[in-house]
Design a protein around this motif. Structure first.
Motif, PDB file in Angstrom:
ATOM      1  N   ARG A  24      37.085 -24.367 -51.804  1.00 19.71           N
ATOM      2  CA  ARG A  24      37.867 -25.521 -51.360  1.00 19.71           C
ATOM      3  C   ARG A  24      37.127 -26.828 -51.620  1.00 19.71           C
ATOM      4  O   ARG A  24      37.727 -27.838 -51.990  1.00 19.71           O
ATOM      5  CB  ARG A  24      38.174 -25.404 -49.865  1.00 19.71           C
ATOM      6  CG  ARG A  24      39.074 -26.509 -49.361  1.00 19.71           C
ATOM      7  CD  ARG A  24      39.345 -26.418 -47.868  1.00 19.71           C
ATOM      8  NE  ARG A  24      39.628 -25.078 -47.417  1.00 19.71           N
ATOM      9  CZ  ARG A  24      39.348 -24.603 -46.201  1.00 19.71           C
ATOM     10  NH1 ARG A  24      38.787 -25.385 -45.295  1.00 19.71           N
ATOM     11  NH2 ARG A  24      39.638 -23.368 -45.862  1.00 19.71           N
ATOM     12  N   TYR A  25      35.810 -26.827 -51.426  1.00 23.96           N
ATOM     13  CA  TYR A  25      35.035 -28.059 -51.565  1.00 23.96           C
ATOM     14  C   TYR A  25      34.218 -28.105 -52.849  1.00 23.96           C
ATOM     15  O   TYR A  25      33.274 -28.886 -52.957  1.00 23.96           O
ATOM     16  CB  TYR A  25      34.119 -28.241 -50.350  1.00 23.96           C
ATOM     17  CG  TYR A  25      34.895 -28.458 -49.082  1.00 23.96           C
ATOM     18  CD1 TYR A  25      35.564 -29.654 -48.865  1.00 23.96           C
ATOM     19  CD2 TYR A  25      34.990 -27.465 -48.115  1.00 23.96           C
ATOM     20  CE1 TYR A  25      36.288 -29.861 -47.707  1.00 23.96           C
ATOM     21  CE2 TYR A  25      35.710 -27.658 -46.955  1.00 23.96           C
ATOM     22  CZ  TYR A  25      36.357 -28.857 -46.762  1.00 23.96           C
ATOM     23  OH  TYR A  25      37.080 -29.064 -45.618  1.00 23.96           O
ATOM     24  N   SER A  26      34.580 -27.322 -53.846  1.00 20.97           N
ATOM     25  CA  SER A  26      33.816 -27.299 -55.093  1.00 20.97           C
ATOM     26  C   SER A  26      33.982 -28.572 -55.900  1.00 20.97           C
ATOM     27  O   SER A  26      33.087 -28.972 -56.640  1.00 20.97           O
ATOM     28  CB  SER A  26      34.211 -26.093 -55.935  1.00 20.97           C
ATOM     29  OG  SER A  26      35.567 -26.200 -56.338  1.00 20.97           O
ATOM     30  N   ASN A  75      33.589 -22.630 -49.977  1.00 24.84           N
ATOM     31  CA  ASN A  75      32.927 -23.117 -51.188  1.00 24.84           C
ATOM     32  C   ASN A  75      33.937 -23.473 -52.259  1.00 24.84           C
ATOM     33  O   ASN A  75      33.788 -24.471 -52.962  1.00 24.84           O
ATOM     34  CB  ASN A  75      31.938 -22.092 -51.721  1.00 24.84           C
ATOM     35  CG  ASN A  75      30.679 -22.039 -50.888  1.00 24.84           C
ATOM     36  OD1 ASN A  75      30.357 -22.968 -50.167  1.00 24.84           O
ATOM     37  ND2 ASN A  75      29.967 -20.934 -50.995  1.00 24.84           N
ATOM     38  N   PRO A 107      34.764 -32.717 -55.789  1.00 25.70           N
ATOM     39  CA  PRO A 107      34.800 -33.840 -54.838  1.00 25.70           C
ATOM     40  C   PRO A 107      36.200 -34.445 -54.734  1.00 25.70           C
ATOM     41  O   PRO A 107      36.953 -34.473 -55.697  1.00 25.70           O
ATOM     42  CB  PRO A 107      33.812 -34.845 -55.421  1.00 25.70           C
ATOM     43  CG  PRO A 107      33.534 -34.407 -56.807  1.00 25.70           C
ATOM     44  CD  PRO A 107      33.930 -32.983 -56.926  1.00 25.70           C
ATOM     45  N   HIS A 108      36.527 -34.917 -53.558  1.00 22.22           N
ATOM     46  CA  HIS A 108      37.844 -35.484 -53.297  1.00 22.22           C
ATOM     47  C   HIS A 108      37.848 -37.009 -53.366  1.00 22.22           C
ATOM     48  O   HIS A 108      38.883 -37.627 -53.193  1.00 22.22           O
ATOM     49  CB  HIS A 108      38.353 -35.048 -51.925  1.00 22.22           C
ATOM     50  CG  HIS A 108      38.558 -33.576 -51.826  1.00 22.22           C
ATOM     51  ND1 HIS A 108      39.651 -32.939 -52.355  1.00 22.22           N
ATOM     52  CD2 HIS A 108      37.797 -32.604 -51.285  1.00 22.22           C
ATOM     53  CE1 HIS A 108      39.563 -31.653 -52.124  1.00 22.22           C
ATOM     54  NE2 HIS A 108      38.442 -31.413 -51.479  1.00 22.22           N
TER      55      HIS A 108
END
Length: 62
Positions: free
Chosen positions: A18-20, A16, A22-23
């Motif tokens: 790591r992906y909190s 969670n 947006p990339h």
């Protein structure tokens, strides 16, 4: 057993975190489209829940 649960919780928290954020960059139109899809999904889920409750209450009356 408890250590496995704690390890699983830590792993989920790590994912969670790591992906909190947006990339990828999103245009305003994409953001609006995604928000519209979220609202549509919530509306459909609400209708399903409503239908379920109505069906249950109609069955309890008879």
């Amino acid at each position: 057993m408890v250590s496995n649960i704690h390890r699983l919780i830590r792993k989920v928290q790590e994912i969670n975190q790591r992906y909190s954020k947006p990339h990828i960059e999103m245009t305003p139109l994409v953001k609006i489209s995604l928000m519209a899809l979220r609202i549509y999904l919530l509306l459909l889920v609400g209708l399903i829940v409503y239908k379920f409750v109505v069906t249950l209450s109609a069955g309890a009356v008879q």
